[in-house]
Each structure stands twice: as structure tokens, then as C-alpha cells.
Design a protein around this motif. Sequence first.
Motif, short mmCIF file in Angstrom:
data_model
loop_
_atom_site.label_atom_id
_atom_site.label_comp_id
_atom_site.label_asym_id
_atom_site.label_seq_id
_atom_site.Cartn_x
_atom_site.Cartn_y
_atom_site.Cartn_z
N ASN A 84 0.81 -1.22 0.00
CA ASN A 84 0.00 0.00 0.00
C ASN A 84 0.84 1.27 0.00
O ASN A 84 0.29 2.38 -0.09
CB ASN A 84 -0.92 0.02 1.23
CG ASN A 84 -2.11 -0.90 1.09
OD1 ASN A 84 -2.76 -0.94 0.06
ND2 ASN A 84 -2.40 -1.67 2.13
N LEU A 85 2.16 1.15 0.12
CA LEU A 85 3.03 2.32 0.25
C LEU A 85 3.36 2.94 -1.11
O LEU A 85 3.01 2.41 -2.16
CB LEU A 85 4.30 1.93 1.01
CG LEU A 85 4.06 1.42 2.44
CD1 LEU A 85 5.39 1.06 3.10
CD2 LEU A 85 3.29 2.44 3.28
N ASP A 86 4.08 4.08 -1.05
CA ASP A 86 4.35 4.87 -2.25
C ASP A 86 5.84 4.86 -2.59
O ASP A 86 6.68 5.07 -1.70
CB ASP A 86 3.89 6.31 -2.01
CG ASP A 86 4.12 7.20 -3.21
OD1 ASP A 86 3.37 7.07 -4.19
OD2 ASP A 86 5.07 8.02 -3.17
N PRO A 87 6.20 4.63 -3.86
CA PRO A 87 7.61 4.57 -4.24
C PRO A 87 8.40 5.84 -3.91
O PRO A 87 9.53 5.77 -3.44
CB PRO A 87 7.56 4.32 -5.76
CG PRO A 87 6.25 3.63 -5.98
CD PRO A 87 5.31 4.26 -4.98
N LYS A 88 7.80 6.99 -4.16
CA LYS A 88 8.53 8.24 -3.93
C LYS A 88 8.53 8.65 -2.46
O LYS A 88 9.57 8.99 -1.90
CB LYS A 88 7.93 9.34 -4.79
CG LYS A 88 8.17 9.16 -6.28
CD LYS A 88 7.61 10.34 -7.08
CE LYS A 88 7.90 10.17 -8.57
NZ LYS A 88 7.35 11.28 -9.39
N ALA A 89 7.37 8.61 -1.83
CA ALA A 89 7.26 9.07 -0.45
C ALA A 89 7.88 8.10 0.55
O ALA A 89 8.47 8.52 1.54
CB ALA A 89 5.79 9.30 -0.10
N ALA A 109 1.42 3.11 -14.09
CA ALA A 109 2.46 2.28 -13.48
C ALA A 109 3.73 3.08 -13.29
O ALA A 109 4.11 3.90 -14.13
CB ALA A 109 2.73 1.06 -14.36
N TYR A 110 4.41 2.83 -12.17
CA TYR A 110 5.66 3.52 -11.86
C TYR A 110 6.77 2.95 -12.74
O TYR A 110 7.07 1.77 -12.67
CB TYR A 110 5.99 3.34 -10.39
CG TYR A 110 7.10 4.23 -9.88
CD1 TYR A 110 6.88 5.58 -9.64
CD2 TYR A 110 8.37 3.71 -9.64
CE1 TYR A 110 7.89 6.40 -9.17
CE2 TYR A 110 9.39 4.52 -9.17
CZ TYR A 110 9.15 5.86 -8.94
OH TYR A 110 10.15 6.66 -8.47
N LYS A 111 7.35 3.78 -13.57
CA LYS A 111 8.32 3.29 -14.56
C LYS A 111 9.75 3.55 -14.12
O LYS A 111 10.07 4.57 -13.51
CB LYS A 111 8.05 3.96 -15.92
CG LYS A 111 6.66 3.63 -16.49
CD LYS A 111 6.38 4.37 -17.77
CE LYS A 111 5.05 3.95 -18.35
NZ LYS A 111 3.92 4.21 -17.44
N SER A 122 8.96 -6.91 -6.38
CA SER A 122 9.36 -6.92 -4.97
C SER A 122 9.39 -5.51 -4.40
O SER A 122 8.91 -4.55 -5.02
CB SER A 122 10.73 -7.59 -4.83
OG SER A 122 11.70 -6.91 -5.59
N MET A 123 9.97 -5.37 -3.25
CA MET A 123 9.81 -4.17 -2.44
C MET A 123 10.67 -2.98 -2.87
O MET A 123 10.28 -1.83 -2.71
CB MET A 123 10.13 -4.53 -0.98
CG MET A 123 9.62 -3.55 0.04
SD MET A 123 9.98 -4.08 1.74
CE MET A 123 9.13 -5.64 1.84
N TYR A 124 11.84 -3.25 -3.44
CA TYR A 124 12.79 -2.17 -3.70
C TYR A 124 13.12 -2.06 -5.19
O TYR A 124 13.15 -3.05 -5.92
CB TYR A 124 14.08 -2.39 -2.91
CG TYR A 124 13.84 -2.45 -1.41
CD1 TYR A 124 13.46 -1.31 -0.70
CD2 TYR A 124 13.98 -3.65 -0.71
CE1 TYR A 124 13.23 -1.37 0.67
CE2 TYR A 124 13.75 -3.72 0.65
CZ TYR A 124 13.37 -2.58 1.34
OH TYR A 124 13.14 -2.64 2.68
N ALA A 125 13.43 -0.83 -5.62
CA ALA A 125 13.74 -0.56 -7.03
C ALA A 125 15.22 -0.82 -7.29
O ALA A 125 16.02 0.09 -7.52
CB ALA A 125 13.39 0.88 -7.38
N GLY A 174 5.38 0.06 -3.59
CA GLY A 174 3.98 -0.29 -3.45
C GLY A 174 3.14 0.38 -4.53
O GLY A 174 3.68 0.94 -5.49
N VAL A 175 1.82 0.37 -4.35
CA VAL A 175 0.92 0.91 -5.37
C VAL A 175 0.29 2.23 -4.93
O VAL A 175 -0.70 2.68 -5.52
CB VAL A 175 -0.16 -0.12 -5.74
CG1 VAL A 175 0.46 -1.31 -6.43
CG2 VAL A 175 -0.97 -0.54 -4.52
#
Length: 515
Positions: free
Chosen positions: A42-47, A497-499, A420-423, A52-53
Motif C-alpha cells: 500500500n506504500l508509495d515509491p517516492k514518499a 504504473a511507476y516506470k 518486490s519491495m525495492y527498485a 507499493g501501489v
Amino acid sequence: MKLNHILFLILFSLVSQTAFALPGSYGSTNQDSVSKFLNWYNLDPKADGIMGVSTQKAYEKILKDKPSKTVLVAIIDSGIDILHEDLREKIWINSGEIAGNEQDDDENGYVDDVHGWNFIGGPDGQHIVDETLEVTRIYKRLNDKFGRSTESTILPEQKQEYATYLMIKEEFENEVDKAKKEKLLLTRFDQNFSFADSMVTDYLQKDNYDLVILKSIEAEDPALNAAKNYIVTLYENGFTKEIFSEMVQRNEEKLQVQFNPDFDARSRIVGDDPENLRDWQYGNNDVDGKRSEHGTHVAGIIGAVRNNGLGIDGVADNVKMMVLRAVPNGDERDKDIANAIIYAVNNGAQIINMSFGKGYSPQKHAVDSAVQIAEARGVLLIHSAGNSAENNDKKVTYPTKVYSNNKGAATNWITVGASSMYANEELIAPFSNYGKTTVDIFAPGVDIYSAMPDNKYAVQSGTSMAGPVVTGVAAMLMSYYPELTAQEVKRIIIASAYKQPKLKVIQPGKVEGKE
């Protein structure tokens, strides 16, 4: 204990996580670090720096105080614990049915279908739990027909079917041989581990120990030290006696059930003709059934009650879940999937989650017809890509959005791979199927903490977990923006989608980096 034996068993314990993955899931994760996995999807990639989504951010920043409508999601799976503390208020209730009166009150053809339907149940309340694989069923049918035939004895019009038989026969026999070799490896592992474990327990004078106790052993006996180091290495790499026991059980299921042509639970329990596609009135109304862990976990991801202080927060907040039991421990049947889709559509589902798949679909035309009905009625279908680390562009995983006989593809279909969890280079799950044209999007599917039967929770991984994340997002969109069509929701999800265009990730099944 010889060093080569130790190394062999260490390697075996590592690769077995892939070799013995359950259909639709990829094992489980140690519960000691549950807090790390709680609601990360449920979390945010940037924040948050977590892939998450962004559901939490959406509810807090965009959807706060905005009205919503309840969305009905059908879950075609192994069954769901409808009394789970974090799910029970989200389970669909068929308002047209009076529970327990043994009448078809809403006249939809199903008696007492209060929460959905069980397409792999019997009229006497029994349930199919274990089932053969589709390749086994095809092999049995063709072997009964061609088992004593040769190229010289078959009729000209049978050549193509005979060629299919030879291909299926080779694959089936290879899989059986592989399962037998797995059993041999497991037996050898058990013998060696039991020997090492007995040395340690004899020394400690107790049956149970942990890594701290194990590492504290300092003995003059080199054999005891070798046994200790061997077990330490195994445990540090995720091995437990429980995991090994599950591996043994799954191997037995392969040999005794999944690859056993003579196993026939269908006629004994359900009693229908699985080849008769016109027959749709079979099964029972017990949507929990047995072995509902997979479906319960999926349901939790989609719609577990948010912010109630229990377990987890589902992705969608205003959702009801229809339970359709059609997926056994083995391969689902096309007839059941087609009927489950049609049931969902006819009873008002707006989204259908399908966290299952297989390598063959002999009655694909029936599933295609059901998908076309869903497409015509504006129902969104979300399917998990599979856990074989394969390219779906090259090797098909069924069901699929592509219709047979060059009739195009469903526009209301999303296929989901697992991330998965990390970029970083491990962003794409190592087990996930992929494909430029066949997989539409990747979503969180590694180390997902969700509901399990009997008010329990567990961490699991798989594209089976990624699919319901997308289902939850789709339900959230339809809930707050009810004017959106299935096709529009699909486009929004894929476009948003987060690219990571410059990120090199490890291709599933490979070790080298890949764009």
C-alpha cells in the motif's frame, strides 16, 4: 560427514524453494520479520521508498471525504474462510437467497448460493482438494486411445492427434521421472539431515534447539562440529523442518495424485461429466471447502477491512467479495472456470480475480466464450501471470486473453507479474513469468502478509499475490469513479504504473542483468 555431501545438501536446500513451489504461490517467509512486510504493497515509491501501489497516499490525499460505491469482486480460487475476523464483513451476501432453506430462491440455478458457489464440491457436501494436472488428464485420454498404436497402425486422419499424443507422452513421462528423482533427493536429504540432527540432539540432550544454542556448541569431535556447521548453514538459508515436511508432502502429491492417470476424484465426489460443457448445475454452496489458505490470502490482499487494528489493510476499502471455489491442489478444469466466470457475471460481479494457471487448456473455447460474455457485460478480468520464471510470449499460461481461432484478444483483461519491495536489480520477482506482449503490468507479489484461515495471517509470495493487488486498485478506482468502464480502468492502471526505464533487473530464471 563428507564435505561434498554437505555442499550438495546446502545447494539442494536453496534450489528446492523453486522446485517445490505450490501452484499459484511461491512458498512462505519466516514470520520473525512480519512488521517489515506489513502492508508494504500500500506504500508509495517516492514518499516511502517502497515499490507499493500508493494506495495509502491515494486515500489520504486524493480520495479523502470523496463518496464511493461498493464494488463486487468475484474471486475464483481455492475457497475463502468467510468467517475470518478481517474478511467476514466484506463477504458478499446474495440478497435474493434465503440461507439454509434448500431452495433456489433467486432462481439462478444454484440452491442456497448465499456467498457464491463451489464448483468442485459434491451434492453430499464433499470437496475436491487434490486433483491431477491437465497434462496428466490429456495423457490418459490419448494413451487410452493410442497407447498400443504405432505410426503404421493409425489412420491418416489421426496423424495430427497421434503426434500430439507423442508430445504429451514425452512431457508427462519426463515430469514423472523428475518427481521420482526429487523423491530420491528428499530421501537422501532426510537421511543426512536426520543423522546430523541426531548428533546435535544427543549432544544437547534435548530435541529442540535454535541457532543461538546451535552456534554455541564447541566440541572436540570433528564429526559433531561438521554436523553443527551443516545445520547452521541450512537454517541460515531459510531451511526449517516444517518447510522440508511440506516439500515431502508436495512430492507425494505429485506422484500419488497430480501425475497419476488413475486418480479420479471428480467422478467420485462431484459426479458430473467434466467433458459435458452444457452441464452447469453441479457442485455445492460450501465456498470455504477445505484447504482455503490460498483463496483467503488472496481475499485479504483485495479487501481486508482497513484501519480496524486487525491483521492487514486490504487495497480496496469499499468492496464485497463473491467466493467461487474452482481451483484444487492441482490443475483447475476449463469447465469449472467457464462456469465460475459466467456465474460471477450473471450475479453482478464487476471484477473477477483469477490467481491460477496451467500449461494446457483442452476446452479453451468454453473459457473464451465465458470471457466474451464478461467483456460484453463490462466485467474486468485480472489474471496472475504464473510462477515458472518463463516468458509467456513463448510458452502460454492458461487462461489467456487471446481468443482461439484468430478472434483477437479480450479488451477487459489484465495479466499481472510479480515485483518486490525495492527498485533495484531484484525488482522483478525471480519466480515471476513475464512477456512483452502477454504480461501487462507488474505489482507487489513478494513477501506479502495477508489473511489465512482461522483468523491467522502469513507471508506468501507469488503472482497469485500480485494479481489481487491490481484487483484491489481496480476496485478502488471503480468505487470512487463508478463511471469508468473496465477498459478505461485497465488503461488507467497500465498508464499510471511507476516506470524505471534505466533500471537493469535480473530476468527471472537468469542471473545476469537485463534492461
